[in-house]
Design an enzyme around this catalytic site. Structure first.
Site, PDB file in Angstrom:
ATOM      1  N   SER A 108       0.805  -1.282   0.007  1.00 11.76           N
ATOM      2  CA  SER A 108       0.133  -0.036   0.306  1.00 11.76           C
ATOM      3  C   SER A 108       0.839   1.238  -0.057  1.00 11.76           C
ATOM      4  O   SER A 108       2.023   1.089  -0.067  1.00 11.76           O
ATOM      5  CB  SER A 108      -0.989  -0.065   1.337  1.00 11.76           C
ATOM      6  OG  SER A 108      -0.109   0.205   2.457  1.00 11.76           O
ATOM      7  N   LYS A 109       0.424   2.450  -0.093  1.00 16.37           N
ATOM      8  CA  LYS A 109       1.104   3.828  -0.166  1.00 16.37           C
ATOM      9  C   LYS A 109       1.912   3.887   0.915  1.00 16.37           C
ATOM     10  O   LYS A 109       3.009   4.410   0.765  1.00 16.37           O
ATOM     11  CB  LYS A 109       0.160   4.802   0.020  1.00 16.37           C
ATOM     12  CG  LYS A 109      -1.327   4.846  -0.405  1.00 16.37           C
ATOM     13  CD  LYS A 109      -1.584   4.674  -1.664  1.00 16.37           C
ATOM     14  CE  LYS A 109      -3.207   4.025  -1.963  1.00 16.37           C
ATOM     15  NZ  LYS A 109      -3.098   2.502  -1.824  1.00 16.37           N
TER      16      LYS A 109
END
Length: 497
Positions: free
Chosen positions: A260-261
């Site tokens: 994820s980010k």
RNA sequence: GGCGGUAUCGUCUAGGGGACUAGGACGGGGCCCUCUCAAGGCCCAAACACGGGUUCGAAUCCCGUUACCGCUACCA
């Protein structure tokens, strides 16, 4: 039959018109996980024949954006994963989705359910309180036909639920082998396929579209494994043949969690802007979840197609290691001819304002020679651009550490640089060999190691303690610029003494 | 919680019952090359999750356990 099974674990595909598809939802950028899914779909088609299609799953109107759709196209185009036929937009197929639902309702395989969301929430909560898994109790499953007609006519809102039959559902997954789900464990019982507002739920839309597109192999992330039994039941109810299913493992971040980010760059565009080559990205992604065997790692795209085999796909989630990606990129950089790299490097140099395109084009042989020198020392095209700065711009910046170390004794350094300048200026030809002869001669006459001469000179020429071979640097810089740089260094030392 | 999936060096992986003292690669450490930095070459440390079976023999097959991941929405 589009394939044959020679033994349970080895599946050999004949060259046939398979139809595969990549079906992203346009709710963000093209993620490396999505890119890898697209790559394997694409490789499958290139290897075994057929079409690779693209379907944008934009039925979640709230989260889907045109920007995102564009970013996905751009990402795929950058990677060179070209698709066949027109892009299918799922949102445009609403009429067919509803017709398929209507067919199921008519056949008694699905039914209208008038339970409200609030009622359902309450039941869910109650089940949870009892420590039980919630399952829809089917209270609307057998409503009398006239009651249904009356409530629909009265405008009462309803969803359509699919009637899940007893028994179990199984398939032979191309990557996982046989998988079986008892039907009682499929979700929360009779699952919803059409919302109150008349729009379809994902599983219905996917099956409807895959049937319409003639998809023969559904290859996607293994987060879809538990959707698969629902979809199989839908194919059955619609009376359509099943495609093959292949569920690819997920990609995780270095901490083992889903990428994820938080893990930094996860969009393929991020890597494009970092100066990663598309073929390196593809090569790296391919190795995450697939191995050609024989210790082969660095491959061109045609080699990947040649070596690809659907039964060498891994079942295990892989961790995205950017260190290896960078190494891979360095390998591809080294493999590429300077001329191939030139457009990329030119774009970077122009973007950094170091030179104009016209200027670079005018001295292309020089640029190619420079790229040849730098590409082996760089891991990204951005790094090539950064390393090219001293050859393009005046004045240069001196690296403080390099100055402190190589020009430590100011007086001696100035002396050496002046002697070096004289020796170079006296060289008959400004070419590597005569320059080397001149400098080695000087070192010998002063009975000092050549390195003691080259390092201060390197700082004078490039501002840095690291560079390509010193004679290559001199040649790249040319006589005038080299001598000026030395003069500049002497001035600098004098001023800062 | 229920269901499903997965398990070999820190990471990507090879491995299809005996060829395993478990191979390669990234990363790490060292050496060589060398004007520096890279690249390249050589070397080192580093793994079969655990417990039971099956078998003459298990990293490989079976069963448990554990851990991790996914799904469990009128999201996709």
């Amino acid at each position: 039959m589009s394939f044959r099974v020679s033994c349970p674990s080895a599946i050999t595909f004949r060259v046939m018109p398979h139809r595969l598809r990549f079906a992203p939802s346009p709710t963000g950028y093209l993620h490396v996980g999505g890119a890898r899914t697209a790559l394997f779909n694409w490789l499958f088609v290139k290897k075994y024949g057929g079409q690779f299609l693209l379907r944008v799953e934009d039925t979640d109107r709230a989260r889907s954006t045109d920007d995102s759709t564009r970013a996905i196209f751009e990402g795929l185009e950058w990677l060179g994963l070209d698709w066949d036929e027109d892009v299918v937009y799922q949102g445009a197929n609403l009429a067919r989705h509803r017709a398929d639902v209507a067919q199921l309702v008519e056949a008694g395989k699905a039914y209208r359910c008038f339970c409200t969301q609030a009622e359902l929430d309450e039941q869910r909560k109650a089940a949870e309180a009892r420590g039980e898994a919630f399952r829809y109790d089917g209270r609307c499953a057998h409503l009398p036909a006239d009651e249904v007609t009356r409530r629909v006519a009265a405008g009462e809102p309803f969803v359509v639920r699919f009637r899940v039959r007893e028994g179990e559902t199984s398939w032979t997954d191309l990557v996982h082998g046989p998988i079986t789900f008892p039907n009682k464990d499929i979700g929360e019982g009779d699952f919803i396929i059409l919302r109150t507002d008349g729009t379809p739920i994902y599983n219905l839309a996917v099956v409807s579209d895959d049937i319409a597109m003639g998809i023969t192999v559904v290859m996607r992330g293994d987060d879809h494994i538990s959707n698969t039994p629902k979809q199989i039941l839908l194919y059955e109810a619609l009376g359509k043949p099943l495609p093959q299913f292949a569920h690819l493992p997920m990609i995780h971040g270095m901490d083992g969690k889903k990428l994820s980010k938080r893990h930094g760059a996860t969009a393929v565009g991020d890597y494009q802007h970092m100066g990663i080559l598309p073929q390196a990205m593809l090569n790296f992604l391919a190795l995450l979840g697939w191995s050609p065997g024989n210790d082969i790692e660095v491959m061109t795209v045609p080699q990947m197609i040649e070596l690809f085999s659907a039964d060498d796909l891994s079942k295990k989630a892989a961790i995205f290691d950017t260190k290896k990606l960078e190494w891979m990129n360095g390998q591809h950089l080294a493999l590429m001819a300077a001329a191939e790299l030139a457009p990329l490097v030119i774009r970077g140099i122009v973007a950094a304002g170091l030179a104009t395109e016209a200027d670079l084009k005018a001295r292309e042989p020089w640029l190619l020679a420079l790229i040849e020198l730098l590409k082996i020392r760089a891991r990204t095209t951005d790094e090539i651009v950064r390393q090219a700065i001293p050859y393009l711009r005046d004045p240069i910046d001196y690296d403080p550490d390099a100055v402190a170390k190589q020009w430590k004794d100011r007086e001696a350094s100035r002396d050496i640089l002046q002697a070096t300048r004289a020796a170079l200026a006296a060289a008959a030809l400004w070419e590597a060999q005569p320059l080397e002869d001149a400098l080695r001669g000087l070192a010998e006459s002063r009975s000092m190691g050549a390195g003691k001469l080259f390092q201060p000179l390197r700082v004078a020429l490039t501002g840095s303690a690291a560079s390509p071979g010193i004679f290559d640097v001199l040649v790249m810089l040319g006589r005038d610029r080299s001598l000026e740089r030395i003069d500049g260094a002497v001035r600098y030392i004098t001023q800062h003494a």
